[in-house]
Write a protein that holds these residues in place. Sequence first.
Motif: not given
Length: 332
Positions: A44-61
């Motif tokens: 169960p811990s392998d799943y997460v509601d996307i709304r609980d994922v912080p923004r900005g983790s995909a930033a690129t230079p």
Amino acid sequence: MGNEHRLLTLIICLVLGGGLIAAVLGASRAVGPHAGTASGRPAPSDYVDIRDVPRGSAATPVPGPEGSAGSVVVECGRNEQGHYNEDNLVVSPGLPGGAHHTHAYVGNLSTNAMSTAASLDAAATSCTGGDRSTYYWPVLRRPDRPGTRPHEGSAGHGNVGEILPEASVVVEFRGNPVSKVVPMPRFLRGMTGDAVAYTAADEADVRARWGCSGSPDRATTRYPRCPTGDRVTRTLVFPSCWNGLDTVGATHRSHLRFPAGNGVCPKDTFPVPELRLSLAYEVPPGLNVALDSFPEQRHSPKTDHAMFVNAMTDRQMAAVVDCLNAGRVCRI
């Protein structure tokens, strides 16, 4: 008679001792976020509601003045041909079934464990522009439905269920934010991600990036639960700093490395086009999906990975490099 009795006693002790060792080892491997998943399915811990994922983790230079800011999309379809097998040409060439899980492919339609440069060069391709490269990744399944097609049951090792087809596949090359790129050599082999991340000593090679189509600014190493109408996404970015010598490395990684966070390549490597595969799936709300994996990896989403073999002609690769270095947006 005494010797026979002692021998029988020794055998019994060895059997019982072996069982105890196996139990201890099994218990030690179960400790952690996957404890209790004896079935081998994701926890169960392998799943997460996307709304609980912080923004900005995909930033690129942001590309600088000397960078190569272009992009090239290679039109290769989404595996409408149903090209699947349990082989891994990059990691275990010459060994049929060496992956122990099922891979899906776009590009070269002949790819299997026995492929060679000559066979790839002579084969048909799903790419409309004639790119004969092979691009592949482990399939995503819905375990709630039994697989009925031959390729859905051929992997074994706990990889069961209906394979979810890709709703879209984008094969894209990008440049380097701080310098121009040089061509990839023909038949360069590369991989990204860590297929044994669940049991690895650290997460140095984990490159899994899961998300939802409606939240491109949120990325996670867990299976995302997406809002109704969103697609589940996987983004697989490959290393793009080549050592200038080898098309394959002893560890499958040493010849092709990742740049630093600012885009600078390690010493004695050269920036080549950065390949990224963007996959999307229609997943019913609430469905627990599972990634194909080695049996001991228990379908952990962190084990997501992909491979490629560059079989573009020199002219095709030159066109990719020219587009990237000129900062254009191209499709081939």
